[in-house]
Design a protein around this motif. Structure first.
Motif, PDB file in Angstrom:
ATOM      1  N   GLY A 158     -20.211  -1.275 -16.586  1.00 54.09           N
ATOM      2  CA  GLY A 158     -18.996  -1.961 -16.173  1.00 54.09           C
ATOM      3  C   GLY A 158     -19.081  -3.460 -16.258  1.00 54.09           C
ATOM      4  O   GLY A 158     -18.175  -4.152 -15.772  1.00 54.09           O
ATOM      5  N   ASP A 159     -20.146  -3.980 -16.868  1.00 57.14           N
ATOM      6  CA  ASP A 159     -20.288  -5.419 -17.044  1.00 57.14           C
ATOM      7  C   ASP A 159     -19.691  -5.852 -18.370  1.00 57.14           C
ATOM      8  O   ASP A 159     -19.967  -5.253 -19.419  1.00 57.14           O
ATOM      9  N   LEU A 160     -18.873  -6.888 -18.309  1.00 58.02           N
ATOM     10  CA  LEU A 160     -18.391  -7.544 -19.516  1.00 58.02           C
ATOM     11  C   LEU A 160     -19.329  -8.712 -19.786  1.00 58.02           C
ATOM     12  O   LEU A 160     -19.441  -9.640 -18.981  1.00 58.02           O
ATOM     13  N   TRP A 161     -20.014  -8.638 -20.935  1.00 55.92           N
ATOM     14  CA  TRP A 161     -20.950  -9.709 -21.278  1.00 55.92           C
ATOM     15  C   TRP A 161     -20.168 -10.857 -21.889  1.00 55.92           C
ATOM     16  O   TRP A 161     -19.485 -10.694 -22.907  1.00 55.92           O
ATOM     17  N   VAL A 162     -20.307 -12.015 -21.257  1.00 52.56           N
ATOM     18  CA  VAL A 162     -19.541 -13.168 -21.690  1.00 52.56           C
ATOM     19  C   VAL A 162     -20.439 -14.411 -21.666  1.00 52.56           C
ATOM     20  O   VAL A 162     -21.170 -14.650 -20.690  1.00 52.56           O
ATOM     21  N   LYS A 163     -20.423 -15.168 -22.732  1.00 52.77           N
ATOM     22  CA  LYS A 163     -21.160 -16.430 -22.800  1.00 52.77           C
ATOM     23  C   LYS A 163     -20.224 -17.537 -22.334  1.00 52.77           C
ATOM     24  O   LYS A 163     -19.072 -17.631 -22.764  1.00 52.77           O
ATOM     25  N   TYR A 198     -24.716 -20.161 -21.346  1.00 51.50           N
ATOM     26  CA  TYR A 198     -25.447 -19.145 -20.595  1.00 51.50           C
ATOM     27  C   TYR A 198     -24.680 -17.830 -20.664  1.00 51.50           C
ATOM     28  O   TYR A 198     -23.440 -17.805 -20.671  1.00 51.50           O
ATOM     29  N   LEU A 199     -25.429 -16.735 -20.723  1.00 54.13           N
ATOM     30  CA  LEU A 199     -24.833 -15.402 -20.778  1.00 54.13           C
ATOM     31  C   LEU A 199     -24.753 -14.820 -19.371  1.00 54.13           C
ATOM     32  O   LEU A 199     -25.742 -14.828 -18.625  1.00 54.13           O
ATOM     33  N   LEU A 256     -27.586 -13.857 -16.782  1.00 54.78           N
ATOM     34  CA  LEU A 256     -28.565 -13.118 -17.581  1.00 54.78           C
ATOM     35  C   LEU A 256     -29.584 -14.072 -18.208  1.00 54.78           C
ATOM     36  O   LEU A 256     -30.716 -14.155 -17.741  1.00 54.78           O
ATOM     37  N   PHE A 257     -29.215 -14.829 -19.222  1.00 56.86           N
ATOM     38  CA  PHE A 257     -30.156 -15.757 -19.847  1.00 56.86           C
ATOM     39  C   PHE A 257     -29.366 -16.713 -20.742  1.00 56.86           C
ATOM     40  O   PHE A 257     -28.216 -16.448 -21.104  1.00 56.86           O
ATOM     41  N   PRO A 258     -29.984 -17.820 -21.144  1.00 56.92           N
ATOM     42  CA  PRO A 258     -29.326 -18.770 -22.043  1.00 56.92           C
ATOM     43  C   PRO A 258     -29.076 -18.121 -23.396  1.00 56.92           C
ATOM     44  O   PRO A 258     -29.817 -17.241 -23.841  1.00 56.92           O
ATOM     45  N   LEU A 259     -28.001 -18.575 -24.052  1.00 61.54           N
ATOM     46  CA  LEU A 259     -27.630 -17.980 -25.332  1.00 61.54           C
ATOM     47  C   LEU A 259     -26.998 -19.051 -26.216  1.00 61.54           C
ATOM     48  O   LEU A 259     -26.078 -19.749 -25.789  1.00 61.54           O
ATOM     49  N   ARG A 307     -37.159 -14.679 -29.472  1.00 64.38           N
ATOM     50  CA  ARG A 307     -36.114 -15.018 -30.424  1.00 64.38           C
ATOM     51  C   ARG A 307     -36.677 -15.062 -31.836  1.00 64.38           C
ATOM     52  O   ARG A 307     -37.747 -15.612 -32.066  1.00 64.38           O
ATOM     53  N   GLN A 308     -35.926 -14.483 -32.723  1.00 67.60           N
ATOM     54  CA  GLN A 308     -36.288 -14.474 -34.151  1.00 67.60           C
ATOM     55  C   GLN A 308     -35.181 -15.176 -34.909  1.00 67.60           C
ATOM     56  O   GLN A 308     -34.020 -14.752 -34.875  1.00 67.60           O
TER      57      GLN A 308
END
Length: 1014
Positions: A137-142, A150-151, A164-167, A206-207
């Motif tokens: 039920g989470d909408l992932w939004v930056k 940030y995410l 969550l974490f930086p993006l 990160r790649q």
């Protein structure tokens, strides 16, 4: 409601592998642009929701599209939408804009916004970018903030943000594992030298990769400036990227990749190829669709790593792309492809609706003839592009625009062939104007010689065969036979048609019984029989229209004409009976150019309104149009072919279609149905929730009884082909058919429960089952004066009132009865005693009185006794104890004994079918008795009778008839008497509503008829 995904995938796999690889696919695009109310933004997000409604981001905010019209939402005016759309378990719609997260609550039809707010700080209003809806039920939004992007996970139920974490980057794509968990995030449009960034969720590793080092798998051109517009990850094993210089492919686990920028193979980046690409969507497990900046829409085969098809702007058709500069792509669950065209709006097409293949080489060319030779090669001629030769796989073998003239070398005129024909030796000939051209296989040219010339004013209208396979041609009013030898031919008359006064033969056909069907002068059909070398007219039909084609089956001849499809009974023709043309049942009356049978009992009818498939036995039909892949809205007469492999070829002004009848199957999916507007008493209904989600209208007042509804079936590719039916259960169970969209108005509905039901066809004309109808229930309340409690109250009130009136009248009646009894008793006791005493005193005085006084005393005595008698009658009449009918009878007997017995007159009193215990009102009882008394008294005084018959009997249901009849002789006096007996009796009868009649024919008869005794 929809076709199963498995069926779609299987169909598309087979279709794409045979079509795209052979460059045969043609797509029918519809368009949305500013003329329709839609203006695309820099990036257009597209989404098909659960209800079948299409959501589109636009330059001015948010739009929805239902296949008929665009709807703008003022709540989102001038909002920049930054993500696609997601649906939660309530089917609410979530998306992001530049400054917040938005939710469209379907049930209420309203928008709600949410912004991230740090503790003690103002809400963040910088760019929000949603890209994934998690199963929890989470909408992932930056969210971009002052310290970087940030995410967050925004829970749509609790409405709380979870960091969550930086993006980095502008666009992001989640890679989901088999358990539904996000394993990686792919980011594009990064700041710096990298084209892709892949972030592992568990490790945070990160790649980063750039495509500048890869071209044909070799590290060259390190300084090439590249960037990625979008990406399509296939799990964590391969990522496809839309790059500014082509299509990028990257294998993260091997850390290798390259750019594909050509149609045939992987090529160097510096080569001129497809250029910049914008978006990638999967078509099937094998194919990708790729949009480009300059090269239109591309189809990429992952198996061969090649681009295998391309769709570009075609100015010759209104159903193609309108721009080669394409951006976003969206393939919805119904396999409708939506394409954002730069500055040209949106084009969309159904990939599953393309039933009929079009030959690309003949696209938008007017086909004038099509023919299959003995080597199974297909010859097609066009109006202005020469002729084409294709093999059995539909691959182009040859195209030529000229033919060779033996006398004048090459002729530059384009050969517009109207027919091809093959001789028994295998040589091919083509009909060109008023000549036949010979095909030289070695030179691959058609040859023209003067010897092939038919005549300056002669034109071959039709070429066909007799039952004996003789080659026949129709020229003006004759039918001739052609015979070939090598590269020459001979012509001779075949039928002597002069006696039949033909003018211009357009078509002919010979059936299995040998009858010739000859179409003449565009309106006449002549049937003749050749018997013993003589021709005999069997049937001559006028006003048939122009006949184009014939087909013989099941003792019928089917005829395609300009006035519809007809049939003739062959038995009636052979029996020399009068036979009439019969219209094909249920078919529309329109122009048909062909009548081609298939193996399943269908007739395929091309004409000036698309293509129809008609089932002979079931008498139903399906229509196909350009949306299904046809070359155009109409076909060309006589340009058709049923090939040896069962395929049907049909030519028209815009190209050539080919299909196998067994491959054309009707769709079993149905469009979503929507009731989009409700009016009550012609005013818009204001609901507490979204009209589109409404299933039941709360109770309406009794005066709210005029309702109207706007409803539609959501179909994007061919909405005009959809038909609707509705019915209002509770009023009428009859289905009423209407077009799409539909409207219905119900006026002055009586109170009660109703359910509006709507069903539709799909684009193939198949009706959905009634049990799947769209339903909307409503109830109109009964007015208070028609409710059960009001009826009960009225009944109680009436009952109480009636009881009160009854009780009052009963009390009054009892009171009156008591008064009547008292009066009758008083009269009898007091007045009767006085009168009796007076009579007795008069009689006593008479004994001692002088003679002169005795007459006077006698008179007093008589008057006293007469008064006593009258008083007894009155007392009897008002005595409430004497109200029954039996009391009247007793009184009548008593009076007869007093009056008739002294006269020796016999009384015969009869009572028939009367209830003796029934009450008789005092006025009626008194009137009947006094009439009876007057009659009996007159009989006793004046009649010579010795018998009187009195009869009382029932009259009708409630009446009484009384007759008094004596057997005496009636003397008619010749002078007028002063008596008033009859007048008094008549008057008394009229007072109680009875009729009074006298008859002196046989004795003296009085008849009284009383309609009601009470």
């Amino acid at each position: 409601m929809w076709m199963s995904k498995k069926w779609i995938v299987i169909w598309l796999l087979g279709f794409m592998q045979t079509s795209f690889a052979q460059h045969k696919t043609q797509l029918h695009f519809e368009h949305l642009s500013k003329e329709h109310g839609f203006i695309a933004g820099n990036r257009t997000y597209m989404y098909l929701d659960h209800d079948g409604l299409m959501w589109l981001s636009a330059r001015d905010g948010l739009n929805s599209f239902d296949g008929q019209k665009i709807k703008a939402y003022p709540e989102l005016a001038n909002k920049k939408i930054t993500s696609t759309f997601f649906e939660d378990d309530k089917k609410d719609l979530w998306f992001s804009t530049a400054e917040s997260i938005y939710c469209y609550q379907r049930k209420r039809g309203v928008f709600e916004s949410f912004q991230f707010k740090s503790p003690g700080k103002a809400p963040v209003t910088k760019k929000y970018t949603a890209f994934h809806f998690h199963k929890n039920g989470d909408l992932w939004v930056k969210i971009e903030q002052s310290r970087g992007a940030y995410l967050y996970g925004f829970n749509v139920k609790s409405k709380k943000f979870r960091p969550l974490f930086p993006l980095e980057g502008n666009l992001h794509y989640a890679i989901v594992d088999q358990l539904g968990e996000v394993s990686h995030i792919v980011s594009t449009q990064l700041v710096g030298q990298w084209d892709l960034q892949i972030t592992a969720i568990k490790t945070g590793k990160r790649q980063q990769k750039a495509f500048t080092n890869y071209a044909n798998g070799t590290e060259v051109l390190n300084n090439l400036n590249t960037w990625t517009n979008s990406a399509y990850p296939e799990g964590d094993s391969i990522i496809w990227a839309a790059v500014n210089v082509g299509l990028g492919v990257y294998y993260p686990k091997r850390d290798t990749g390259w750019i594909i920028n050509g149609y045939t193979d992987k090529v160097k980046i510096t080569d001129q190829g497809i250029g910049e690409t914008w978006a990638i969507v999967p078509l099937t497990t094998r194919y990708l669709l790729v949009s480009s900046e300059e090269a239109g829409l591309l189809v990429f085969d992952k198996q061969s790593m090649k681009f295998v098809d391309q769709f570009l702007v075609d100015r010759n058709t209104q159903f193609g792309l309108t721009s080669n500069s394409l951006q976003e792509l969206y393939l919805d669950r119904l396999h409708t492809l939506w394409v954002s065209q730069k500055d040209r709006g949106i084009a969309y097409t159904s990939l599953s609706n393309q039933k009929f293949e079009r030959i690309p080489e003949l696209e938008n060319k007017s086909v004038t003839a099509v023919y299959e030779d003995k080597k199974k090669k297909i010859w097609a001629s066009t109006l202005d592009s020469g002729f084409y030769l294709l093999n059995s796989n539909r691959e182009l073998l040859l195209q030529d625009t000229k033919f060779k003239n033996s006398a004048y070398a090459m002729v530059s005129t384009l050969p517009e062939f109207t027919a091809f024909v093959e001789s028994s030796q295998g040589h091919l000939w083509a009909n060109y104007r008023n000549s036949l051209l010979f095909w030289n296989a070695n030179e691959k040219k058609f040859h023209f010689k003067l010897a092939y010339f038919l005549g300056q004013y002669e034109v071959i209208n039709h070429i066909g065969h007799s039952r004996s396979q003789k080659l026949l041609i129709a020229i003006q009013n004759t039918i001739d036979e052609l015979t070939f030898k090598g590269d020459s031919f001979a012509r001779r008359p075949f039928l002597n048609l002069k006696p039949f006064q033909l003018q211009n033969i357009t078509t002919f056909y010979q059936d299995a019984q040998g009858y010739y069907f000859i179409a003449d002068n565009y309106h006449r059909l002549l049937i003749i029989q050749a018997k013993k070398g003589q021709l005999k007219k069997v049937l001559d039909l006028d006003n048939v229209g122009e006949c184009y084609a014939f087909y013989e089956a099941q003792n019928k001849i089917w005829i395609a004409t300009s006035k519809g499809l007809y049939s003739l009974d062959q038995h009636a023709i052979s029996a020399q009976q009068k036979s009439k043309l019969q219209s094909a049942p249920n078919l529309p009356r329109e122009t048909f150019y062909t009548v081609i049978p298939d193996a399943k009992g269908y007739l395929w009818l091309s004409g000036n309104n698309g293509l129809i498939r008609y089932h002979i036995q079931q008498k139903n039909w399906d229509r196909f149009s350009q949306v299904d892949g046809l070359q155009g809205p109409e076909f060309t007469p006589r340009v058709w072919l049923k090939a040896s492999n069962g395929e049907i070829w049909l030519g028209g002004p815009n190209g050539l279609n080919v299909f196998h009848p067994d491959s054309i199957k009707n769709s079993q999916s149905f469009p979503p149905l929507m009731i989009e507007r409700i009016k009550v008493n012609d005013l818009d209904y204001k609901a507490d929730q979204n009209i589109l989600r409404l299933q039941k209208i709360p109770k309406l007042r009794h005066q709210e009884n005029t309702l109207s509804f706007d409803f539609l079936a959501i179909e994007y590719n061919d909405p005009a082909a959809i038909q609707l039916k509705y019915r209002l259960r509770g009023q009428d169970d009859t289905w009423v058919e209407t077009a799409n969209p539909g409207f219905v108005r119900f006026s002055k509905l009586p109170p009660g429960a109703y359910t509006l039901e709507v069903i539709s066809t799909n684009s193939d004309g198949i009706w959905m089952p009634e049990q799947r109808a769209k339903q909307l229930s409503f109830y109109i309340q009964t007015p208070w004066w028609r409710t059960w409690w009001f009826y009960a109250l009225c009944i109680a009130t009436i009952t109480a009132t009636a009881y009160g009136i009854f009780t009052y009248r009963l009390q009054q009646a009892l009171k009156i009865e008591r008064i009547r009894v008292r009066i009758s008793s008083d009269l009898h006791d007091d007045v009767g005693t006085i009168l009796s005493g007076l009579a007795m005193q008069s009689e006593i005085l008479e004994l001692t009185a002088p003679e002169p006084s005795k007459p006077k005393l006698q008179r007093i005595s008589e008057l006293s006794r007469s008064a006593m008698s009258r008083m007894r009658d009155t007392v009897w009449a008002i005595d409430a104890r004497k109200d029954k009918l039996e009391n009247l009878i007793d009184r009548m007997r008593e009076h007869a004994e007093e009056t008739l017995t002294p006269k020796d007159i016999l009384l015969d009193l009869q009572v028939d079918q009367l209830a003796m215990h029934k009450n008789v009102s005092s006025p009626i009882r008194q009137a009947l008795y006094l009439i009876y008394k007057e009659a009996i008294t007159n009989i006793a005084k004046h009649s010579t009778a010795d018998k009187v018959s009195v009869k009382l009997q029932k009259l009708g249901n409630q009446g009484l008839e009384m007759t008094i009849h004596d057997n005496g002789q009636v003397k008619i006096k010749d002078y007028k008497t002063t008596g008033s007996g009859l007048a008094n009796m008549r008057m008394r009868a009229e007072q109680i509503g009875a009729t009074f009649q006298v008859d002196t024919t046989n004795g003296f008869l009085i008849s009284i008829q009383l309609p009601r005794l009470s």
